[in-house]
Design an enzyme around this catalytic site. Sequence first.
Site, PDB file in Angstrom:
ATOM      1  N   LEU A  34     -61.190  18.165-143.833  1.00  0.00           N
ATOM      2  CA  LEU A  34     -61.208  18.720-145.332  1.00  0.00           C
ATOM      3  C   LEU A  34     -61.735  17.958-146.328  1.00  0.00           C
ATOM      4  CD1 LEU A  34     -58.226  21.356-145.106  1.00  0.00           C
ATOM      5  CD2 LEU A  34     -60.573  21.719-144.276  1.00  0.00           C
ATOM      6  N   ALA A  76     -69.744  14.962-140.092  1.00  0.00           N
ATOM      7  CA  ALA A  76     -70.375  13.922-140.491  1.00  0.00           C
ATOM      8  C   ALA A  76     -70.759  13.818-141.982  1.00  0.00           C
ATOM      9  CB  ALA A  76     -71.812  13.769-139.765  1.00  0.00           C
ATOM     10  N   TYR A 142     -78.775   7.276-142.918  1.00  0.00           N
ATOM     11  CA  TYR A 142     -78.314   8.436-142.334  1.00  0.00           C
ATOM     12  C   TYR A 142     -78.980   8.705-141.069  1.00  0.00           C
ATOM     13  CZ  TYR A 142     -78.124  13.510-141.047  1.00  0.00           C
ATOM     14  OH  TYR A 142     -77.745  14.441-140.341  1.00  0.00           O
ATOM     15  N   TYR A 207     -88.871  15.623-156.004  1.00  0.00           N
ATOM     16  CA  TYR A 207     -89.038  14.248-155.956  1.00  0.00           C
ATOM     17  C   TYR A 207     -90.179  13.603-155.200  1.00  0.00           C
ATOM     18  CZ  TYR A 207     -83.850  14.496-156.738  1.00  0.00           C
ATOM     19  OH  TYR A 207     -82.467  14.980-157.216  1.00  0.00           O
TER      20      TYR A 207
HETATM   21  N1  UFG Z   1     -85.864  17.780-152.683  1.00  0.00           N
HETATM   22  C1  UFG Z   1     -86.501  17.902-153.886  1.00  0.00           C
HETATM   23  N2  UFG Z   1     -85.380  18.290-155.072  1.00  0.00           N
HETATM   24  C2  UFG Z   1     -84.224  18.292-154.867  1.00  0.00           C
HETATM   25  C3  UFG Z   1     -83.761  18.117-153.565  1.00  0.00           C
HETATM   26  C4  UFG Z   1     -84.504  17.884-152.530  1.00  0.00           C
HETATM   27  O1  UFG Z   1     -87.765  17.735-154.196  1.00  0.00           O
HETATM   28  O2  UFG Z   1     -83.493  18.510-155.918  1.00  0.00           O
HETATM   29  C5  UFG Z   1     -86.737  17.527-151.930  1.00  0.00           C
HETATM   30  C6  UFG Z   1     -86.555  16.193-150.799  1.00  0.00           C
HETATM   31  O3  UFG Z   1     -86.835  14.932-151.527  1.00  0.00           O
HETATM   32  C7  UFG Z   1     -87.069  16.414-149.385  1.00  0.00           C
HETATM   33  C8  UFG Z   1     -86.816  17.937-149.360  1.00  0.00           C
HETATM   34  O4  UFG Z   1     -86.663  18.475-150.608  1.00  0.00           O
HETATM   35  O5  UFG Z   1     -88.427  16.020-149.519  1.00  0.00           O
HETATM   36  C9  UFG Z   1     -85.752  18.399-148.499  1.00  0.00           C
HETATM   37  O6  UFG Z   1     -84.537  17.520-149.031  1.00  0.00           O
HETATM   38  P1  UFG Z   1     -82.988  18.120-148.512  1.00  0.00           P
HETATM   39  O7  UFG Z   1     -82.096  17.071-149.503  1.00  0.00           O
HETATM   40  O8  UFG Z   1     -82.990  19.505-148.710  1.00  0.00           O
HETATM   41  O9  UFG Z   1     -83.089  17.684-147.150  1.00  0.00           O
HETATM   42  P2  UFG Z   1     -83.543  16.215-146.180  1.00  0.00           P
HETATM   43  O10 UFG Z   1     -84.877  16.858-145.724  1.00  0.00           O
HETATM   44  O11 UFG Z   1     -83.375  15.193-146.998  1.00  0.00           O
HETATM   45  O12 UFG Z   1     -82.209  16.330-145.116  1.00  0.00           O
HETATM   46  C10 UFG Z   1     -81.860  17.526-144.541  1.00  0.00           C
HETATM   47  C11 UFG Z   1     -80.546  17.382-144.079  1.00  0.00           C
HETATM   48  C12 UFG Z   1     -80.513  16.346-143.067  1.00  0.00           C
HETATM   49  C13 UFG Z   1     -81.162  16.589-142.123  1.00  0.00           C
HETATM   50  C14 UFG Z   1     -82.632  16.500-142.267  1.00  0.00           C
HETATM   51  C15 UFG Z   1     -83.434  16.833-141.323  1.00  0.00           C
HETATM   52  O13 UFG Z   1     -79.603  16.931-145.123  1.00  0.00           O
HETATM   53  O14 UFG Z   1     -79.001  16.489-142.713  1.00  0.00           O
HETATM   54  O15 UFG Z   1     -82.739  17.840-143.420  1.00  0.00           O
HETATM   55  O16 UFG Z   1     -84.923  16.941-141.571  1.00  0.00           O
HETATM   56  F1  UFG Z   1     -81.060  15.651-140.981  1.00  0.00           F
END
Ligand code: UFG
Length: 324
Positions: A34, A76, A142, A207
């Site tokens: 939790l 995780a 990660y 980003y």
């Molecule tokens: N992004 C933005 N602005 C934000 C948030 C995210 O531009 O405010 C972009 C990130 O840079 C990335 C994309 O949106 O290019 C997706 O980002 P997320 O943070 O939503 O997801 P991630 O791809 O980083 O990671 C997710 C999960 C992980 C998993 C992964 C697998 O968090 O647990 O997908 O691809 F492993």
Amino acid sequence: MKRVLVTGGAGYIGGTVSILLRDAGYSVTVLDNLTHARREAVPAGVNFIEADIADRPMVEAALRELRPDGVLHFAALIEAGESMVKPEIYFRNNTASTLSLLEAMLAADVKNLVFSSTAAVYGEPDVTPIPETAKLQPTNAYGESKLLVEQMLAWFQRVHGFKTATLRYFNVAGALDGRGEQHEPETHLIPIILDTALGKRKSIAIYGDDYDTPDGTCIRDYIHVADLANAHIRALERLHEHGRILVNLGNGKGFSVKAVIEAARRVTGAVIPAEVKPRRPGDPARLVASSEQARELLGWEPEHADLDEIVASAWKWHQQRFGA
Ligand code: UFG
């Protein structure tokens, strides 16, 4: 009745899978510390143990008492961005704690495991769509923390006869049965876009728009949580037959950050202001799955592959949860 132990079952994905398992007639016990979810997030009709997976005595005692047919391991830390600031907590929580869980399983003679891995194990892939045989070269801690678990599982399989299903998730989104994506703090793209649509944030930060992709923003493969959850039940049920399952879970279609924002504008009718910000360290440019193996080994077929449908499902839930 078949019994399962679900670590991280108070979370978004673990909770959704627990509901499906419960509805399929399994006796489900959730084990969750939790730290990232509240007690109310544990689905109704399942047993609950509040514990950390690293609590060896507690986990071993639970396993000896329950004698589950399998463990589904979701617990995780999941933020790629955070893992580039505090890698140590990823290796502690994701790698070391999972070793402790595996030791408890070994001691209690429970050897069937479904493990939540990630597309982040591929890092910057050489081929797209990515097959499971692609080079494993994580660009963030990660992904590395999960890859180390995959490597441990191979040895537990070989030496101790574990049966393991490793599911490499791409980007999970959408809602099922009144349960949607929510993290504290929120860092994931779709919930942040929807917060912006609700007016809870002024704008969404993109980003980086200088990646080597058609519109310069990162491309991801978004998969509906209902399809992802369904694959877990199939993996659990086919573990005996296959012994070792290793599959990607994605739709095989990539969408850029800008394309996801556009989809959310269509779905919500809101303006959703966006601003380009610097790249987030550790983000690969493009992650798109080949899901051939999942189709072949699990007989799995995604049913909600359309991006607008995924975003609409997330939006419906997001409004109920966070709307005025
Ligand atoms: N992004 C933005 N602005 C934000 C948030 C995210 O531009 O405010 C972009 C990130 O840079 C990335 C994309 O949106 O290019 C997706 O980002 P997320 O943070 O939503 O997801 P991630 O791809 O980083 O990671 C997710 C999960 C992980 C998993 C992964 C697998 O968090 O647990 O997908 O691809 F492993």
